[in-house]
Write an enzyme that holds these catalytic residues in place. Structure first.
Site, PDB file in Angstrom:
ATOM      1  CB  VAL A  26      -0.182  -6.468   8.904  1.00 23.44           C
ATOM      2  CG1 VAL A  26      -1.390  -6.837   9.764  1.00 23.44           C
ATOM      3  CG2 VAL A  26       0.245  -7.645   8.038  1.00 23.44           C
ATOM      4  CG  ASP A  39     -14.642  -7.570  19.404  1.00 18.39           C
ATOM      5  OD1 ASP A  39     -13.705  -6.845  19.808  1.00 18.39           O
ATOM      6  OD2 ASP A  39     -15.788  -7.541  19.899  1.00 18.39           O
ATOM      7  CG  ASN A  80      -4.292   2.720  14.076  1.00 22.31           C
ATOM      8  OD1 ASN A  80      -3.998   3.860  14.412  1.00 22.31           O
ATOM      9  ND2 ASN A  80      -5.540   2.381  13.764  1.00 22.31           N
ATOM     10  CE1 TYR A 127      -6.156   5.321  24.444  1.00 25.14           C
ATOM     11  CE2 TYR A 127      -5.453   7.450  25.291  1.00 25.14           C
ATOM     12  CZ  TYR A 127      -5.587   6.567  24.238  1.00 25.14           C
ATOM     13  OH  TYR A 127      -5.144   6.921  22.988  1.00 25.14           O
ATOM     14  CE  LYS A 133      -3.182   4.067  22.936  1.00 22.55           C
ATOM     15  NZ  LYS A 133      -2.945   3.444  21.634  1.00 22.55           N
ATOM     16  CB  VAL A 187      -5.442  12.740  15.360  1.00 16.54           C
ATOM     17  CG1 VAL A 187      -5.681  12.628  13.867  1.00 16.54           C
ATOM     18  CG2 VAL A 187      -3.949  12.737  15.675  1.00 16.54           C
ATOM     19  CB  SER A 200     -10.304  10.054  14.853  1.00 13.03           C
ATOM     20  OG  SER A 200     -10.245   9.836  16.242  1.00 13.03           O
TER      21      SER A 200
HETATM   22  N1  LIG Z   1      -7.548  10.264  17.649  1.00  8.50           N
HETATM   23  C1  LIG Z   1      -6.736  10.733  18.566  1.00  8.50           C
HETATM   24  O1  LIG Z   1      -6.866  11.883  19.025  1.00  8.50           O
HETATM   25  C2  LIG Z   1      -5.602   9.881  19.055  1.00  8.50           C
HETATM   26  C3  LIG Z   1      -4.601  10.474  19.832  1.00  8.50           C
HETATM   27  C4  LIG Z   1      -3.559   9.701  20.291  1.00  8.50           C
HETATM   28  C5  LIG Z   1      -3.485   8.363  19.985  1.00  8.50           C
HETATM   29  N2  LIG Z   1      -4.480   7.794  19.244  1.00  8.50           N
HETATM   30  C6  LIG Z   1      -4.401   6.355  18.960  1.00  8.50           C
HETATM   31  O2  LIG Z   1      -4.504   6.148  17.564  1.00  8.50           O
HETATM   32  C7  LIG Z   1      -5.130   4.876  17.322  1.00  8.50           C
HETATM   33  C8  LIG Z   1      -6.263   5.038  16.330  1.00  8.50           C
HETATM   34  O3  LIG Z   1      -7.206   5.938  16.857  1.00  8.50           O
HETATM   35  P1  LIG Z   1      -8.357   6.615  15.955  1.00  8.50           P
HETATM   36  O4  LIG Z   1      -8.618   7.921  16.572  1.00  8.50           O
HETATM   37  O5  LIG Z   1      -8.027   6.524  14.526  1.00  8.50           O
HETATM   38  O6  LIG Z   1      -9.595   5.632  16.293  1.00  8.50           O
HETATM   39  P2  LIG Z   1     -10.969   5.414  15.494  1.00  8.50           P
HETATM   40  O7  LIG Z   1     -11.181   6.450  14.461  1.00  8.50           O
HETATM   41  O8  LIG Z   1     -11.990   5.246  16.566  1.00  8.50           O
HETATM   42  O9  LIG Z   1     -10.726   4.018  14.742  1.00  8.50           O
HETATM   43  C9  LIG Z   1     -10.570   2.869  15.494  1.00  8.50           C
HETATM   44  C10 LIG Z   1     -10.263   1.682  14.596  1.00  8.50           C
HETATM   45  O10 LIG Z   1     -10.014   0.566  15.444  1.00  8.50           O
HETATM   46  C11 LIG Z   1     -10.938  -0.478  15.157  1.00  8.50           C
HETATM   47  N3  LIG Z   1     -11.398  -1.134  16.373  1.00  8.50           N
HETATM   48  C12 LIG Z   1     -11.957  -0.551  17.455  1.00  8.50           C
HETATM   49  N4  LIG Z   1     -12.268  -1.480  18.357  1.00  8.50           N
HETATM   50  C13 LIG Z   1     -11.916  -2.671  17.825  1.00  8.50           C
HETATM   51  C14 LIG Z   1     -12.008  -3.997  18.281  1.00  8.50           C
HETATM   52  N5  LIG Z   1     -12.546  -4.296  19.445  1.00  8.50           N
HETATM   53  N6  LIG Z   1     -11.522  -4.968  17.487  1.00  8.50           N
HETATM   54  C15 LIG Z   1     -10.984  -4.693  16.287  1.00  8.50           C
HETATM   55  N7  LIG Z   1     -10.892  -3.455  15.787  1.00  8.50           N
HETATM   56  C16 LIG Z   1     -11.353  -2.452  16.552  1.00  8.50           C
HETATM   57  C17 LIG Z   1     -12.102   0.189  14.478  1.00  8.50           C
HETATM   58  O11 LIG Z   1     -12.709  -0.822  13.701  1.00  8.50           O
HETATM   59  P3  LIG Z   1     -14.292  -0.892  13.398  1.00  8.50           P
HETATM   60  O12 LIG Z   1     -14.530   0.362  12.603  1.00  8.50           O
HETATM   61  O13 LIG Z   1     -14.472  -2.107  12.606  1.00  8.50           O
HETATM   62  O14 LIG Z   1     -14.970  -0.895  14.708  1.00  8.50           O
HETATM   63  C18 LIG Z   1     -11.414   1.294  13.686  1.00  8.50           C
HETATM   64  O15 LIG Z   1     -10.891   0.779  12.492  1.00  8.50           O
HETATM   65  C19 LIG Z   1      -5.531   4.335  18.689  1.00  8.50           C
HETATM   66  O16 LIG Z   1      -4.573   3.425  19.154  1.00  8.50           O
HETATM   67  C20 LIG Z   1      -5.533   5.564  19.572  1.00  8.50           C
HETATM   68  O17 LIG Z   1      -5.305   5.255  20.919  1.00  8.50           O
HETATM   69  C21 LIG Z   1      -5.532   8.525  18.757  1.00  8.50           C
END
Ligand SMILES: NC(=O)c1ccc[n+]([C@@H]2O[C@H](COP(=O)([O-])OP(=O)(O)OC[C@H]3O[C@@H](n4cnc5c(N)ncnc54)[C@H](OP(=O)(O)O)[C@@H]3O)[C@@H](O)[C@H]2O)c1
Length: 351
Positions: free
Chosen positions: A68, A123, A150, A224, A228, A257, A259
């Site tokens: 999951v 959501d 995630n 944030y 975390k 990362v 994104s």
């Molecule tokens: N990217 C980085 O630099 C980085 C660094 C450290 C840690 N992280 C952590 O890694 C994780 C993933 O980050 P990411 O960069 O991959 O983010 P992302 O590309 O913005 O993707 C976010 C995902 O979460 C879903 N989501 C967002 N808000 C939501 C809500 N209210 N309800 C349900 N689903 C929701 C989105 O779904 P929808 O598309 O349907 O909205 C999407 O699938 C996070 O926990 C983040 O804190 C990221």
């Protein structure tokens, strides 16, 4: 210490013991540092990938086990879905937007035709019991062995805490903390049942996405950062509770990362893309990478591991120096983001 004082200490018999003890302490500290650094190098570069059969990988289809994944429609979560499917797990994709989840599910089925998928859309910022009930109903008959916590939200741009908008503050805490805990309470008993059914021949796995924002107190991302850091303590505590039940629990620490969330498109030595990042997570489950001092925690990507180790072994993550540098960095990011927003709004007006 003056030369005179040093001579006085070293010429007294007590002084001999003090100097000897100091020398022993120095040798102990240096040995610990060298051993920890060697462990970082082994974990990041040398040890072979972990075999996912122990978490139910390999079978797929009707006899397959399930993972999951929350936040699975984009970025890091989407990549977890593909790489876990490649390891032979069926996939439950959870996020906010059903249409995006369906697209990912179809892409997975096109690439791995025997992989089964399910989508669950809600959501997470609403934190209603219906969300968790929908998830439970979707998975209660499945042999789930893996949960990837995630889903997460950060600030749209770095912002002083006192100016953080109410909705942003509440959404971050609700999504990153309350929803993550409630989703884990929903999924973990199903993982436990699958592990027990296999007579503990298969293990369960719960990975939760942490961040450098939680590792280091981060001014201008205070909410944030706190959310975390909360996950760090919660996940390590849960690891102790679930270990005897045959479920491994780990917090995954990451620097940037590419994104939507990071708003970074170009990779570099310190900024991997989701494919590179998730590859490093899954190859080293159970190892600590740069998080050698932390139980049930991993900083798996090689450059993040070296950064984590260097900060921890020098100034320390809670130091004034680290806090000040982090403040300056995020003030600069905010200034740039505000300038960009002003430029875009000016452009819109002239169009
Ligand atoms: N990217 C980085 O630099 C980085 C660094 C450290 C840690 N992280 C952590 O890694 C994780 C993933 O980050 P990411 O960069 O991959 O983010 P992302 O590309 O913005 O993707 C976010 C995902 O979460 C879903 N989501 C967002 N808000 C939501 C809500 N209210 N309800 C349900 N689903 C929701 C989105 O779904 P929808 O598309 O349907 O909205 C999407 O699938 C996070 O926990 C983040 O804190 C990221």
């Amino acid at each position: 210490m003056s030369v005179e004082l040093f001579n006085t200490i070293s010429n007294s018999s007590v002084g001999h013991y003090v100097l000897f003890a100091a020398l022993l302490l120095g040798v102990f500290k240096l040995t610990t540092l060298v051993l920890n650094f060697s462990a970082v190098i082994f974990d990041s570069f040398i040890l072979p990938p972990v075999n996912f059969k122990k978490y139910g990988g390999g079978a797929r289809g009707n006899n397959g086990k399930w993972a999951v994944i929350t936040g699975a429609s984009d970025g890091i979560g989407k990549e977890y879905a593909f790489q876990l499917a490649a390891k032979g797990l069926n996939i439950v994709l959870v996020s906010r937007t059903e249409s995006k989840l369906e697209v990912v599910a179809n892409e997975i089925k096109a690439k791995y035709p025997t992989t089964q998928t399910k989508v669950v859309a809600f959501d997470a910022s609403t934190d209603t019991p219906a969300n968790y009930l929908t998830l439970r109903h979707a998975i209660e008959e499945l042999a789930v062995t893996v949960l990837i916590n995630n889903v997460g939200q950060s600030h749209s741009i770095p912002v002083p805490f006192l100016e953080t908008e109410d909705k942003e503050l509440r959404d971050i805490i609700t999504i990153n903390n309350t929803a993550t805990l409630k989703i884990t309470q929903t999924v973990a008993p199903i993982i436990e049942a699958t592990v027990n059914k296999s007579n503990k021949k298969i293990k369960g796995l719960i990975l939760t996405m942490g961040s450098f924002g939680g590792l280091l107190p981060t001014p201008y991302l205070a909410t944030y950062s706190g959310s975390k850091a909360f996950l760090q303590a919660w996940s390590a505590a849960l690891a102790g509770e679930l270990k005897p039940k045959g479920i491994d629990v780990e917090l995954i620490i990451s620097y940037l990362v590419t994104s939507n969330m990071s708003k970074i498109k170009r990779t570099s030595a310190t900024i991997p893309n989701p494919k590179q990042f998730v590859g490093s997570v899954l190859r080293s489950v159970g190892r600590r990478g740069g998080a050698q001092e932390r139980y049930a925690t991993s900083t798996p990507y090689w450059s993040h591991a070296l950064m984590h180790f260097a900060i921890e072994s020098t100034v320390g993550v809670y130091s004034k120096v680290a806090n000040k540098l982090n403040l300056q960095m995020h003030q600069q990011i905010r200034t740039r983001a505000l300038k960009k927003a002003a430029r875009l709004s000016q452009q819109k007006k002239t169009e």
